[in-house]
Design a protein around this motif. Sequence first.
Motif, short mmCIF file in Angstrom:
data_model
loop_
_atom_site.label_atom_id
_atom_site.label_comp_id
_atom_site.label_asym_id
_atom_site.label_seq_id
_atom_site.Cartn_x
_atom_site.Cartn_y
_atom_site.Cartn_z
N VAL A 30 39.65 0.37 -33.50
CA VAL A 30 40.74 -0.23 -33.52
C VAL A 30 41.95 1.01 -32.41
O VAL A 30 42.41 -0.31 -31.57
CB VAL A 30 42.02 0.52 -34.65
CG1 VAL A 30 40.96 -0.68 -35.70
CG2 VAL A 30 41.56 2.08 -35.03
N ASN A 54 44.51 -1.30 -41.42
CA ASN A 54 43.71 -0.38 -41.05
C ASN A 54 44.42 0.80 -41.56
O ASN A 54 44.03 1.92 -42.78
CB ASN A 54 44.01 -0.06 -40.07
CG ASN A 54 43.00 1.41 -38.74
OD1 ASN A 54 42.29 1.76 -39.47
ND2 ASN A 54 44.03 2.30 -38.57
N TYR A 67 46.86 -9.26 -34.56
CA TYR A 67 47.48 -7.55 -34.82
C TYR A 67 48.33 -6.62 -35.48
O TYR A 67 48.12 -5.24 -36.15
CB TYR A 67 48.27 -7.17 -33.19
CG TYR A 67 47.31 -7.19 -31.95
CD1 TYR A 67 47.24 -5.79 -31.26
CD2 TYR A 67 47.47 -8.31 -31.44
CE1 TYR A 67 46.42 -5.59 -30.52
CE2 TYR A 67 46.49 -7.68 -29.71
CZ TYR A 67 45.85 -6.59 -29.57
OH TYR A 67 44.99 -6.45 -28.54
N ALA A 68 49.61 -7.11 -36.17
CA ALA A 68 50.23 -6.59 -37.02
C ALA A 68 49.26 -6.29 -38.04
O ALA A 68 49.65 -5.55 -39.62
CB ALA A 68 51.29 -7.60 -37.10
N TYR A 98 51.06 -4.03 -33.88
CA TYR A 98 49.61 -3.22 -34.49
C TYR A 98 50.68 -1.70 -35.01
O TYR A 98 50.63 -1.79 -36.51
CB TYR A 98 48.83 -2.62 -34.04
CG TYR A 98 48.26 -1.79 -34.14
CD1 TYR A 98 46.51 -2.01 -34.82
CD2 TYR A 98 48.01 -0.75 -34.29
CE1 TYR A 98 46.39 -1.54 -35.89
CE2 TYR A 98 46.54 0.46 -35.03
CZ TYR A 98 45.95 -0.27 -35.67
OH TYR A 98 45.22 0.38 -35.86
N ILE A 127 42.16 -11.00 -33.19
CA ILE A 127 42.06 -10.73 -32.27
C ILE A 127 41.64 -11.12 -32.02
O ILE A 127 42.32 -12.29 -30.72
CB ILE A 127 42.65 -9.28 -32.13
CG1 ILE A 127 44.01 -9.22 -33.21
CG2 ILE A 127 43.13 -8.72 -30.81
CD1 ILE A 127 43.43 -7.30 -33.72
N LEU A 164 42.83 -1.24 -29.14
CA LEU A 164 43.81 -2.22 -29.21
C LEU A 164 44.92 -1.62 -28.15
O LEU A 164 44.80 -3.52 -27.54
CB LEU A 164 43.80 -2.61 -31.17
CG LEU A 164 43.63 -3.24 -31.59
CD1 LEU A 164 44.02 -3.40 -32.87
CD2 LEU A 164 42.67 -4.14 -31.20
N THR A 186 46.48 -6.44 -38.77
CA THR A 186 45.51 -5.80 -38.66
C THR A 186 46.14 -4.18 -39.08
O THR A 186 45.19 -3.33 -39.56
CB THR A 186 44.59 -5.66 -36.82
OG1 THR A 186 44.13 -6.37 -36.87
CG2 THR A 186 43.36 -4.37 -36.97
N GLY A 187 47.08 -3.81 -38.56
CA GLY A 187 47.96 -2.66 -38.51
C GLY A 187 47.91 -2.45 -40.46
O GLY A 187 47.80 -1.23 -40.74
N THR A 189 50.88 -0.58 -39.23
CA THR A 189 50.49 0.05 -40.00
C THR A 189 51.26 0.84 -41.32
O THR A 189 51.40 1.34 -42.04
CB THR A 189 50.28 1.45 -38.89
OG1 THR A 189 49.44 0.75 -38.34
CG2 THR A 189 49.47 2.08 -39.32
#
Length: 409
Positions: free
Chosen positions: A240, A326, A319-320, A268, A306, A243, A322-323, A272
């Motif tokens: 990550v 994570n 992206y959001a 992102y 992505i 990114l 993936t945040g 998170t």
Amino acid sequence: MFWTERAARRTRADRGTRGGLTRYVVVATLARLCDGGAVVAVILLVTTTGGSSAVAGLLGACVTAPHVLGPFIARTLDTARDSRTVLSIACAAHSLTLAGAVLTYGHVPTAVTAALLVCSGLVGPILTGGVSAQLPAIAGPAVAQQRRAQGWDVATYGLAGTLGPSLVAALTAATSARTAGLVLASSALLAGACARLLPHSPPPAAGDAVPRPWQTLALIGRSPRLRRTLILTVCVALSVAVLPVVAVASTSLYAVSAGTAGGLVAAYGLGTLAGALGVMAWPPTGEADRLTSRLALVVSAGLAGILLAPSLGVALVTYALTGVANAFFFAATLAARGEYSPPEARGQVFVWVGALMITAGSAGTALAGVVLGAGVLVPVLAAVVLSAGAVVWSLVDRRATDQQNVVES
């Protein structure tokens, strides 16, 4: 009468847990605010006073690189009669050395400033993993309480990582980078004072029963569940970390301005934070060891999204997401560290994993910059391969361990 008294005791215990967790969130946020913004403050201090980008990069590295040595001072967390004292001293050391570096830069040889920043970076892991190591004793014994508290912990990382650099940028624009650095240092000093208000937990073992740093790392390697937690944490952190570099370079990919492409990083970060809130609202259930593998796979899927995003709008969503993934993954790693670490080495395990995670993140950022010339999305492709490969390895390792346990039994 018996049930009334029992309910009253449970209510008092819950109230005490909530009070301890509130104080923990304050301490963790203040400490990590300083740790998260220090590099930006140092770089802005150098560049805004006419220093070269080479010096800025060197001094910034002096803050982050020593994190890998943090485990060699983390043993004091497990041997101290009162770990709150260690946290207070570490926060004060971080504060005073950072303030000293900010105040002396430009007035003393650069080597002196660098040495102060190295000292500041050395105690950085205590402000991150070392603080997290206190959470299992504060959150209470119930798994649901532990998982919800870990959501708060993830939120403090997200808030500090977002607010720290933002605060530095705003203060630099309004006053100066030197002032911004001093405000960050004050945050760490205040965290050290507040650490004394955390609930006290007795030392888990006598000093001679606490393993040395290298012994703790070997212990992680021998423990299948901790080993898998470490490898997955390092691989996902490295993945990550590409990114932000890719996001900034996406101007040509999506034919947008640099400011618009920077919105991918913001997406992102917001993801998170949303993920941390999700962990608090819906604490993940199940065995932490298996959760880390499953959630690492979800992060890998987000990175693949992505990679395949056909437009900026889709990229913002991926992206959001993936945040979010994570954040859930990070909470699972905190659960694994807390649940699988032996009490006499819990502080060191938290710091070892945290220090190697930060080192992996730095390596991921650097490697992304190196391979970016081959194509904007090449770093993301490498991240997908690495994170998915780590998940496959964890599944194979778990199956081998289970088979070995069956044979031995």
